[in-house]
Design an enzyme around this catalytic site. Sequence first.
Site, PDB file in Angstrom:
ATOM      1  N   SER A  44       0.674  -1.029   0.005  1.00 56.03           N
ATOM      2  CA  SER A  44       0.213  -0.114   0.215  1.00 56.03           C
ATOM      3  C   SER A  44       0.631   0.696  -0.048  1.00 56.03           C
ATOM      4  CB  SER A  44      -1.016   0.467   1.223  1.00 56.03           C
ATOM      5  OG  SER A  44       0.305  -0.225   2.101  1.00 56.03           O
ATOM      6  N   ASP A 348      -2.981   8.472   7.787  1.00 55.28           N
ATOM      7  CA  ASP A 348      -4.374   7.120   8.402  1.00 55.28           C
ATOM      8  C   ASP A 348      -4.103   6.260   9.404  1.00 55.28           C
ATOM      9  OD1 ASP A 348      -3.065   5.380   6.919  1.00 55.28           O
ATOM     10  OD2 ASP A 348      -5.062   4.785   5.711  1.00 55.28           O
ATOM     11  N   HIS A 351      -0.829   4.426   6.916  1.00 58.99           N
ATOM     12  CA  HIS A 351       0.333   5.516   5.641  1.00 58.99           C
ATOM     13  C   HIS A 351       0.514   6.524   6.173  1.00 58.99           C
ATOM     14  CE1 HIS A 351      -2.503   2.038   4.480  1.00 58.99           C
ATOM     15  NE2 HIS A 351      -1.541   1.978   4.096  1.00 58.99           N
TER      16      HIS A 351
END
Length: 380
Positions: A44, A348, A351
């Site tokens: 991610s 978040d 990340h």
Amino acid sequence: MARVVPLLLLLLLVVWPCPAASAGRNDDPPGASCYKRLFSLGDSITDAGNLASVAPNTSVLAFPYGETFFRRPTGRFCDGRLIVDFIAEALKLPFLTPFLAGKTAADFRQGANFAVSGATALSQQFFKDMGLDLAILPPFSLDVQLEWFKRVLHLLGPTEKERQDIMSSSLFLLGEIGINDYNHPFFQNRSFVDEIRPLVPKVIEKIENATKVLFGLGAKTIVVPGTIPVGCMPRYLTMFQSDNPGDYDAAGCIRWLNDFAEEHNRALRRMLGQLRPRDDHPGVAVVYADYYGAILEITRNPLKHGFRKDVALTACCGDGGPHNSGTLIACNATSVLCPDPSRHISWDGVHLTEAAYQFVAGGVLDGPYAAPPILSKCRC
């Protein structure tokens, strides 16, 4: 701004190549890149939309994701651009097409992004055998992403010579990959000593194999990032909060978690240092990208780099609590949202913000978090 140069930064196999294909050659068009294309693999931290292609209901496709740069969600776990996006911009290349969103060779003419959020270095079957719940563990491990790359390579280059030209003139970003191999068992309350820490050599072996596969296909330049300081991430700070002040460093990060991240990175650097190009693959180079050192720098010295000190360990988008990261997926349309993501390091809780990724990318492109930095080849 001055930056502290991290120790043991680079593992470079040979002298940094400076081929005739570098930018500035007389037959290059204005603004040509020193690399003709960029290929990236990972999770991610690098995914620009692959997970969103197979999971259209994922939270990453909802506002406020993407609010800063794109003004809309794009499948990136960020408020804007990722490290790979900044690298593409610096190389005068377009943002990479996610593999699962592309259809033709034209979509991948200047590169492709194979990274998938939640992806691991080890196979999904490995974690199934561990007895983990696979609900949030996608079946797109590093081996799967390599197979995707081979498909694109053959799509772009029908002949062997064309494929060799593609490999030798491309930059490869192999990672970040590996953090989810630890995250998934961490988030499912598995034993750190008995089940998580023993994964390190297995993860490093997978990264080593992937590097060798790319070498074997003809890659000349591969950037391999280390993992991030998870002990500074808001989600981990919430999960492993402690009443013992000795568990935290001066910046407020959890010591033992960062020690573990450093253990992974030492093993990765050691492996890369032991790699040697075969005689039939001369002139190849692997650069270790120190994501850990870059993120630790802005966490320890936020004001110096334009971030707020009081929220250095707090998510911009979350669901409340001391680190605004009470749950794993805490960012959505009803979240507690900070007024200025550019002053936050974490987006978040897991990340980073675009601003933090830009700092990391700058350190890899221009130094000191990769040496020689990526752009040094472009200045030959």
